[in-house]
Design an enzyme around this catalytic site. Structure first.
Site, PDB file in Angstrom:
ATOM      1  N   ASN A 387       3.513 -12.747   6.518  1.00 11.48           N
ATOM      2  CA  ASN A 387       2.489 -11.992   7.217  1.00 11.48           C
ATOM      3  C   ASN A 387       2.305 -10.606   6.607  1.00 11.48           C
ATOM      4  O   ASN A 387       1.310 -10.338   5.942  1.00 11.48           O
ATOM      5  CB  ASN A 387       2.850 -11.901   8.708  1.00 11.48           C
ATOM      6  N   ASP A 388       3.288  -9.750   6.795  1.00 10.09           N
ATOM      7  CA  ASP A 388       3.118  -8.367   6.356  1.00 10.09           C
ATOM      8  C   ASP A 388       2.899  -8.246   4.848  1.00 10.09           C
ATOM      9  O   ASP A 388       2.196  -7.343   4.404  1.00 10.09           O
ATOM     10  CB  ASP A 388       4.342  -7.543   6.769  1.00 10.09           C
ATOM     11  N   VAL A 389       3.495  -9.156   4.064  1.00 10.79           N
ATOM     12  CA  VAL A 389       3.399  -9.033   2.604  1.00 10.79           C
ATOM     13  C   VAL A 389       2.017  -9.419   2.082  1.00 10.79           C
ATOM     14  O   VAL A 389       1.730  -9.240   0.901  1.00 10.79           O
ATOM     15  CB  VAL A 389       4.473  -9.867   1.878  1.00 10.79           C
ATOM     16  N   ALA A 428       6.757  -6.545  11.219  1.00  9.70           N
ATOM     17  CA  ALA A 428       6.504  -5.118  11.369  1.00  9.70           C
ATOM     18  C   ALA A 428       5.792  -4.832  12.689  1.00  9.70           C
ATOM     19  O   ALA A 428       5.579  -3.693  13.053  1.00  9.70           O
ATOM     20  CB  ALA A 428       5.666  -4.614  10.204  1.00  9.70           C
TER      21      ALA A 428
END
Lengths: 462, 102
Positions: A387-389, A428
């Site tokens: 997700n965050d990456v 995050a």
């Protein structure tokens, strides 16, 4: 004579540690490097026992070998049996054991050095660092395996933690200088150090755990080095300082990969009240879902597919299914590769280890800098549990907590399919506008289950 | 001031080791690819298990009648060994997977 031999053994062990670490930083020699360091360690341990000067009772020998034997069996079995996805927390747990070992040494040696303030200072330093490393690692372990879900923050936790840290310094300095070497003070300090370790790690979010583990790793090295200073034992000193300094550098390298200064990891935190609100306001739109059967057809007609694996893949144990998917697609003439973000998963390199386990070709694992220009020529990107990456906000939204973190630029591909279990925010704790884009389709469900369906659909296309 | 110089003189060999080792540690892992961060951390984790040597020294020096010291020492040896053995074995398992290709 005995004492001379032990120095040669310690020198040999120190050299194996240095060479071992050096070899560990190259994929070709890494495994041998690890074995080399292990050989040096065995020599140092048994050298210490057999070349000890002075009378030692059999009871003590019995206890030493008992401890080593028990530790070997438990350590070996745990390490052999653990699932590869659970490795990060295991490393953290072992690190904690080392810290506890250093702390216990301090607790015992305190009584033997009551006449020597310098030694007392060294003992207290090793004991405090060891204790912090121990309790901190246990918290990190609990966070990674999900026992402790959320970051717990006491009010004003930064100030509180700093005060406790200063308190620890002042208290130990007081003990050393005033010469009040009592049990009560020793255990008081021990308790305070344990408490600090807990409070130090507990507010830090799960996404930053790898950095924390790496930091605690170098703490334990430092604690071991203090032990070496106390005994004038060179191998403890070299091993401890080596890990202390290499570990610190590794921590900084990891921070750099995530574009998060160490200071922010420790004192700032992801997903605070403010940032969550700011992120929540952005990009609420409609999402489109896709089913396994439609996706199978779409993949079948693609020329080039990139797979972006994340922690969700590890949790679902989907590394073998994804290899099967890759094989099926390649048999149909589709070019498949994996785009690996440096901090995908819970530790840098975590995804590489996991995919290597399921026999994915090393050449197919592409690092971020190499793969980013390729996305624009890619027909379809399959994001599995990451997700965050892949969050474009890292590039565009300066208010986002992950702003500035290098990401995989999957939004440049023609189509993006994201597999997630639900629309919950990532580690995050922030929303991802990528999911709401026109070219993005969501494939909801457990990665292993959904990918297995996808593989079956692909097989049925023949 | 005198005390600091005295401390330095008394421990000069060890202080030399400490300072040089700091540089060695930094040099040795200077250019590690991201792929190897996890195994490297795990390997370093096993190496600081050398603290078990200290636990063994505690045991060797303790009086057979001092049960508290022996008890704590025993636990320390156990935990330290766990760190060493577990650390090396888990690192080997990670690296084994890199080797299997082709």
């Amino acid at each position: 004579m005995n004492l001379d031999i032990i120095h040669i053994i310690y020198l040999f062990a120190s050299v194996t540690f240095i060479l071992g670490l050096k070899m560990l930083s190259n994929p070709k020699t890494a495994r041998n490097g690890n074995i080399l360091a292990a050989v040096g360690m065995i020599a140092a341990i048994f050298g210490t026992i057999f070349f000890h000067e002075g009378e030692v009772s059999n009871v003590i020998y019995g206890l030493i070998f008992g401890g080593i034997g028990l530790g070997t069996v438990v350590g070996w079995l745990t390490a052999k049996r653990v699932q590869m996805t659970k490795m990060p927390e295991l490393v953290s747990l072992f690190n904690g054991m080392g810290g506890a070992c250093a702390a216990l040494i301090g607790l015992v040696e305190f009584h033997h050095n009551l006449d020597n303030p310098t030694n007392i200072a060294i003992i207290l330093a090793g004991m405090i660092i060891g204790s912090v490393s121990f309790s901190g690692s246990i918290i990190a372990w609990a966070k990674l395996n999900g026992t402790l879900k959320n970051a717990i923050r006491l009010p004003k936790y930064n100030i509180l933690n700093t005060l406790i840290l200063i308190g620890l310094f002042v208290y130990s300095a007081y003990i050393v200088w005033s010469g009040t070497y009592s049990e009560a003070h020793l255990y008081g300090l021990f308790t305070a150090a344990i408490l600090y370790g807990i409070l130090f790690v507990i507010p830090i979010g799960g996404a930053d755990m790898p950095v924390v583990i790496s930091l605690l790793n170098s703490f334990t090295g430092l604690a071991a080095a203090f032990g070496g200073f106390l005994y004038g034992n060179q191998v403890m000193l070299t091993g401890g300082i080596l890990v202390g300094s290499a570990g610190t550098l590794l921590t900084l390298v990891m921070c750099e990969a995530m574009n998060r200064p160490l200071f922010n990891v420790i004192f700032g935190a992801f997903g605070d009240g403010d940032t969550a609100q700011a992120a929540g306001g952005v990009s609420q739109g409609t999402i489109k879902e896709v089913g396994p059967s439609d996706l199978a057809v779409q993949m079948n007609y693609s020329n080039k597919i990139l797979i972006v694996p994340g922690y969700g893949l590890a949790v679902a144990q989907a590394q073998h299914v994804i290899k099967e998917l890759e094989q099926l697609l390649e048999d149909r003439g589709v070019e498949v590769a994996y785009a690996i973000h440096p901090v995908a998963g819970r530790m840098p390199g975590h995804m590489n280890v996991l995919l290597a386990e399921s026999n994915v070709d090393y050449d197919k694992l592409k690092e971020m800098e190499d793969v980013n220009p390729e996305f624009s020529q890619t027909d379809l990107v399959l994001v599995v549990g990451a997700n965050d990456v892949v969050n474009p906000a890292a590039k565009t939204d300066s208010t986002s907590p992950i702003y500035g973190m290098p990401i995989l630029e999957v939004e440049n591909a023609k189509h993006v399919v994201v597999n997630k279990r639900s629309m919950n925010a990532g580690y995050a704790g922030i929303q991802n506008e990528l999911f709401f884009r026109d070219k993005t389709n969501m494939l909801f469900g457990d990665a292993k289950k959904v990918l297995t369906e996808l593989v079956n659909e692909l097989k049925a296309l023949d | 001031m005198n005390e600091i110089i005295e401390f330095f003189t008394q421990h000069k060999d060890m202080i030399f080791i400490v300072v040089l080792m700091v540089f060695v540690g930094v040099e040795v892992i200077g250019k590690v690819p991201a792929v190897l961060h996890t195994p490297l951390m795990s390997g370093a984790n096993a190496i600081h298990g050398v603290v078990v040597v200290g636990a063994i020294i505690v045991m060797l020096n303790s009086e057979p009648t001092n049960y508290i010291a022996m008890g704590l020492g025993f636990i320390a040896v156990f935990l330290g060994t766990l760190n060493v053995v577990g650390g090396f074995v888990v690192t080997d398992r990670m690296l084994e997977m890199f080797k299997k290709k082709k």
